[in-house]
Design an enzyme around this catalytic site. Sequence first.
Site, short mmCIF file in Angstrom:
data_model
loop_
_atom_site.label_atom_id
_atom_site.label_comp_id
_atom_site.label_asym_id
_atom_site.label_seq_id
_atom_site.Cartn_x
_atom_site.Cartn_y
_atom_site.Cartn_z
N GLY A 1 0.83 -1.21 0.00
CA GLY A 1 0.00 0.00 0.00
C GLY A 1 0.86 1.26 0.00
NE ARG B 1 -3.83 -6.76 -9.03
CZ ARG B 1 -2.95 -5.80 -9.30
NH1 ARG B 1 -2.07 -5.44 -8.39
NH2 ARG B 1 -2.89 -5.21 -10.46
N GLY B 2 0.63 -7.50 -5.20
CA GLY B 2 1.82 -7.51 -6.05
C GLY B 2 2.90 -8.50 -5.65
N GLY C 1 6.52 -2.50 2.93
CA GLY C 1 6.27 -2.92 4.31
C GLY C 1 6.77 -4.33 4.56
CG ASP C 2 6.31 -7.73 8.03
OD1 ASP C 2 7.52 -7.75 8.26
OD2 ASP C 2 5.52 -8.62 8.40
N GLY C 3 5.42 -7.37 4.31
CA GLY C 3 5.22 -8.37 3.26
C GLY C 3 6.18 -8.15 2.11
CB THR C 4 7.12 -5.08 0.24
OG1 THR C 4 5.75 -4.79 0.00
CG2 THR C 4 7.92 -4.73 -0.99
CB THR D 1 4.29 0.33 7.00
OG1 THR D 1 3.03 0.21 7.65
CG2 THR D 1 5.36 -0.05 7.99
CG ASP E 1 0.38 -0.64 9.59
OD1 ASP E 1 -0.46 0.26 9.60
OD2 ASP E 1 0.31 -1.64 8.83
CG ASP F 1 3.89 -3.49 10.82
OD1 ASP F 1 4.53 -2.88 9.94
OD2 ASP F 1 2.94 -4.24 10.55
NE ARG G 1 -23.80 12.77 20.56
CZ ARG G 1 -24.07 13.31 19.38
NH1 ARG G 1 -23.10 13.54 18.52
NH2 ARG G 1 -25.31 13.63 19.05
CG MET H 1 -5.97 2.06 9.07
SD MET H 1 -5.31 2.48 7.44
CE MET H 1 -6.67 2.01 6.40
N GLY H 2 -3.36 0.10 11.67
CA GLY H 2 -2.14 -0.40 12.32
C GLY H 2 -1.96 -1.89 12.23
NE ARG H 3 -1.09 -4.56 6.99
CZ ARG H 3 -1.85 -4.85 5.94
NH1 ARG H 3 -2.81 -5.73 6.04
NH2 ARG H 3 -1.63 -4.25 4.80
NE ARG I 1 -2.33 3.15 2.64
CZ ARG I 1 -2.96 2.01 2.30
NH1 ARG I 1 -3.23 1.12 3.22
NH2 ARG I 1 -3.28 1.78 1.07
O1 F6P Z 1 -0.43 -1.57 6.34
C1 F6P Z 1 -1.00 -0.32 6.12
C2 F6P Z 1 -2.50 -0.41 6.24
O2 F6P Z 1 -3.03 0.88 6.01
C3 F6P Z 1 -3.03 -1.00 7.54
O3 F6P Z 1 -2.94 -0.11 8.62
C4 F6P Z 1 -4.42 -1.40 7.13
O4 F6P Z 1 -4.90 -2.47 7.93
C5 F6P Z 1 -4.22 -1.85 5.71
O5 F6P Z 1 -3.02 -1.27 5.24
C6 F6P Z 1 -5.34 -1.49 4.78
O6 F6P Z 1 -5.07 -2.05 3.55
P1 F6P Z 1 -5.89 -1.71 2.23
O7 F6P Z 1 -5.44 -0.38 1.75
O8 F6P Z 1 -5.53 -2.81 1.32
O9 F6P Z 1 -7.34 -1.71 2.60
#
Ligand code: F6P
Length: 361
Positions: free
Chosen positions: A12, A76-77, A116-119, A139, A141, A143, A176, A183-185, A287
């Site tokens: 992303g 999906r890369g 990021g991590d996956g890449t 990223t 996140d 992380d 309220r 976000m942050g996974r 983002r």
């Molecule tokens: O890893 C970055 C991130 O923005 C996460 O915080 C979030 O869970 C995810 O990507 C969202 O991914 P997508 O843009 O594919 O919905």
Amino acid sequence: MMKRLGILTGGGDAPGLNAVIRAAVKTAIYEYGCEVIGIRDGYDGFIDEGGILPLGIEEVRGLLPRGGTILGAANRGNPFARKVIRDGKETVVDVSDQIIDGIKRQRLDALLILGGDGTMHSAHELYLKGAPIIGVPKTIDNDIGGTEATFGFDTAVTTATEAIDKLHTTAEAHHRVMVLELMGRDAGFIALHAGISGGADVILIPEIPFRFESVLAKVRLRVERGYLFSIIAVSEGAKPMSGEQVFSREGDEVYVPRLGGIGQVVGEYIEKQGFETRVTVLGHVQRGGTPTPFDRWLATRYGAAAVRLAVQGKFNRMVSLRCGDIVDVPLEEAIATPKRVDINDDAVITARGMGISFGDQ
Ligand code: F6P
């Protein structure tokens, strides 16, 4: 001698990608007289027609404050599991050999992979197949292992903190409970940093499973003390002690499951106990937009350092921030253990000491 350098942005987008590209291009051209190309849409550019973009000084002008990435990104890369349509049907294929061929065809002496991590995992796999890879940690996140900071995180925290500030005024005016899902996974850094910086009353993060009753107790206690509103910052990966994380979409061979919905679950619980509650999901706003000065600073230093590594032929490494210095670490170290909030560190202790609830006590 490095003559031709490639740059691609995987996964992303995150604020600061363009700043890395700009710094890498300028350093490669001005300092080393090297040619630079960009690969579009993650690795897709190695395969698709028109996927290669020459990057000169003119192409990177004005990029410093621009969010997104001029190269495009592709979730999906993963070259080892790419979703394609064949005979009208979706199927997953390993295109890593095509990527290796693409690197050779483009005569690249080095390839900077911003991701990021996956890449970083797939970058390491490509290195093992012979690709001259250097990683740059991106990223929101924060992380990725092996570095104290990824670019994009500071911008996301700034946006999330501004959101908490804005929710405060309505929370107070209407008495309220305001729940903000961030976000942050599986890492709670965004919620923790923004929660502390924005003055949240409850912060829920994946690293500290919570009890609904404890969250409610904090809201009640505030009302008893005369504070008729509460702010709850919830990380999308937070989970109750008695339950599981909440997903808005299942995963498959290509996509990881999509987190989302825990804010609504927490909000509904509190409202059922008699406290008027509203839920905001900040989503991709975190983002987007222009990177903060810190992210531009980090991204610029990472981009330049990655080129210096490439010139030295130090492949299979990732640039990293350690105690204010830019260093480099083996990609194996970066991917070995993803970074998570240390629940015994100063930030969590500080928050607890100031009465912020993590919903666990
Ligand atoms: O890893 C970055 C991130 O923005 C996460 O915080 C979030 O869970 C995810 O990507 C969202 O991914 P997508 O843009 O594919 O919905």
